[in-house]
Design an enzyme around this catalytic site. Structure first.
Site, PDB file in Angstrom:
ATOM      1  N   GLY A  13       0.782  -1.237   0.000  1.00 21.10           N
ATOM      2  CA  GLY A  13       0.000   0.000   0.000  1.00 21.10           C
ATOM      3  C   GLY A  13       0.810   1.281   0.000  1.00 21.10           C
ATOM      4  O   GLY A  13       0.371   2.282   0.567  1.00 21.10           O
ATOM      5  N   ILE A  89      -8.179  -9.363 -11.506  1.00 19.42           N
ATOM      6  CA  ILE A  89      -8.795  -8.937 -12.768  1.00 19.42           C
ATOM      7  C   ILE A  89     -10.305  -8.948 -12.581  1.00 19.42           C
ATOM      8  O   ILE A  89     -10.865  -9.891 -12.004  1.00 19.42           O
ATOM      9  CB  ILE A  89      -8.357  -9.871 -13.911  1.00 19.42           C
ATOM     10  CG1 ILE A  89      -6.857  -9.673 -14.156  1.00 19.42           C
ATOM     11  CG2 ILE A  89      -9.150  -9.596 -15.187  1.00 19.42           C
ATOM     12  CD1 ILE A  89      -6.255 -10.633 -15.138  1.00 19.42           C
ATOM     13  N   ASN A 104      -6.718   3.479 -12.156  1.00 17.57           N
ATOM     14  CA  ASN A 104      -5.637   2.558 -11.795  1.00 17.57           C
ATOM     15  C   ASN A 104      -4.285   3.212 -12.065  1.00 17.57           C
ATOM     16  O   ASN A 104      -4.182   4.121 -12.888  1.00 17.57           O
ATOM     17  CB  ASN A 104      -5.765   1.283 -12.661  1.00 17.57           C
ATOM     18  CG  ASN A 104      -4.729   0.240 -12.327  1.00 17.57           C
ATOM     19  OD1 ASN A 104      -4.433  -0.015 -11.149  1.00 17.57           O
ATOM     20  ND2 ASN A 104      -4.145  -0.383 -13.342  1.00 17.57           N
ATOM     21  N   HIS A 106      -0.499   1.890 -13.315  1.00 20.35           N
ATOM     22  CA  HIS A 106       0.204   0.727 -13.862  1.00 20.35           C
ATOM     23  C   HIS A 106       1.684   1.081 -14.016  1.00 20.35           C
ATOM     24  O   HIS A 106       2.003   2.157 -14.539  1.00 20.35           O
ATOM     25  CB  HIS A 106      -0.391   0.336 -15.218  1.00 20.35           C
ATOM     26  CG  HIS A 106       0.263  -0.865 -15.813  1.00 20.35           C
ATOM     27  ND1 HIS A 106      -0.005  -2.143 -15.372  1.00 20.35           N
ATOM     28  CD2 HIS A 106       1.212  -0.980 -16.775  1.00 20.35           C
ATOM     29  CE1 HIS A 106       0.739  -2.999 -16.059  1.00 20.35           C
ATOM     30  NE2 HIS A 106       1.479  -2.322 -16.913  1.00 20.35           N
TER      31      HIS A 106
HETATM   32  C1  GRF Z   1       2.708  -0.561  -7.828  1.00 17.80           C
HETATM   33  O1  GRF Z   1       3.876  -0.627  -8.585  1.00 17.80           O
HETATM   34  C2  GRF Z   1       1.512  -0.439  -8.731  1.00 17.80           C
HETATM   35  O2  GRF Z   1       1.752   0.336  -9.843  1.00 17.80           O
HETATM   36  C3  GRF Z   1       1.318  -1.872  -9.118  1.00 17.80           C
HETATM   37  O3  GRF Z   1       1.540  -2.608  -7.945  1.00 17.80           O
HETATM   38  C4  GRF Z   1       2.422  -1.883  -7.109  1.00 17.80           C
HETATM   39  C5  GRF Z   1       1.741  -1.682  -5.807  1.00 17.80           C
HETATM   40  O4  GRF Z   1       2.575  -1.116  -4.846  1.00 17.80           O
HETATM   41  N1  GRF Z   1       0.039  -2.070  -9.745  1.00 17.80           N
HETATM   42  P1  GRF Z   1       1.975  -0.506  -3.505  1.00 17.80           P
HETATM   43  O5  GRF Z   1       1.122  -1.600  -2.863  1.00 17.80           O
HETATM   44  O6  GRF Z   1       1.197   0.710  -3.854  1.00 17.80           O
HETATM   45  O7  GRF Z   1       3.184  -0.209  -2.667  1.00 17.80           O
END
Ligand code: GRF
Length: 213
Positions: A13, A89, A104, A106
């Site tokens: 998180g 998903i 989101n 990514h």
């Molecule tokens: C991040 O790199 C996000 O882009 C990807 O998963 C990771 C999550 O990291 N989808 P966090 O839980 O926010 O530290």
């Protein structure tokens, strides 16, 4: 009235934490995880934010899980659902339910490198510039309307971990910024499927990678 969001996480998180720390003009109504002991849940609870778990392993069917998740989210009546490292998903039904209200981040410059292990993919492809993308979610995985992107150089000595950490630092800044624009009502869904940001500053900056020596 401040707009309300619900954040979905599956892990540590850090993006969620960055959003909470950014002092955005919005209320985080709840943080929900599909993983019972996701580190981010404790972090959110410590800040007085309601948390909930909808454990996907308790549901035999994806559709049943998505229905339970919708119920847990809609209890808080958010205007936006924010995916921050949420590793499931969705069914088309879930996406349709939150049409234009599901966002989101990514860890790649989409449309390059959708899916998992994006930093490994970037290193394998030999690109010199990598980054992250904030986008609205559609049925096509990692392909929705793009709000904002941040780019970083890929260095000779990079490993997946080094490159990932460089991208993650950008994620934390970019996601908070995109959500502020949203909260200020500045994100416009155009008919052609693209996003227009009202009052976005013009930038002539460039990133060349590598720079000349
Ligand atoms: C991040 O790199 C996000 O882009 C990807 O998963 C990771 C999550 O990291 N989808 P966090 O839980 O926010 O530290």
């Amino acid at each position: 009235m401040r707009p309300r969001i619900v954040i979905l996480i599956s892990g540590r998180g850090s993006n969620m934490a960055a959003i909470l720390a950014a002092g955005l003009p919005l209320d985080v109504a709840a943080v929900i995880s599909n993983v019972p002991h996701a580190g981010g849940l404790e972090l959110a609870a410590a800040q007085g934010i309601p948390t909930a778990v909808v454990d996907h392993r308790q549901y035999a069917q994806r559709a049943a899980f998505d229905s339970a998740l919708i119920a847990a989210i809609d209890r808080h009546a958010p205007q936006l659902v924010v995916l921050a490292g949420f590793m499931r998903i969705f069914t088309p039904q879930f996406v349709a339910h939150y049409r234009t209200r599901l966002i989101n981040i990514h860890p790649s410059l989409l449309p390059s490198f959708p899916g998992l292990h994006t930093h490994r993919q970037a290193l394998a492809a030999g690109v010199r510039i990598h980054g992250c993308t904030v986008h609205f979610v559609t049925d096509e995985l990692d392909h929705g309307p793009i709000v904002a992107q941040a780019a970083v150089p890929v260095l000779n000595e990079d490993t997946e971990a080094l490159l990932g950490a460089r991208v993650l630092r950008c994620e934390h800044v970019l996601y908070a910024r995109a959500l502020r624009w949203w909260a200020e009502g500045r994100l416009e869904h155009q008919e052609d499927g693209r996003i227009r940001i009202q009052g976005a500053p013009l930038s002539n900056g460039s990133l060349m990678s590598p720079e000349d020596a």
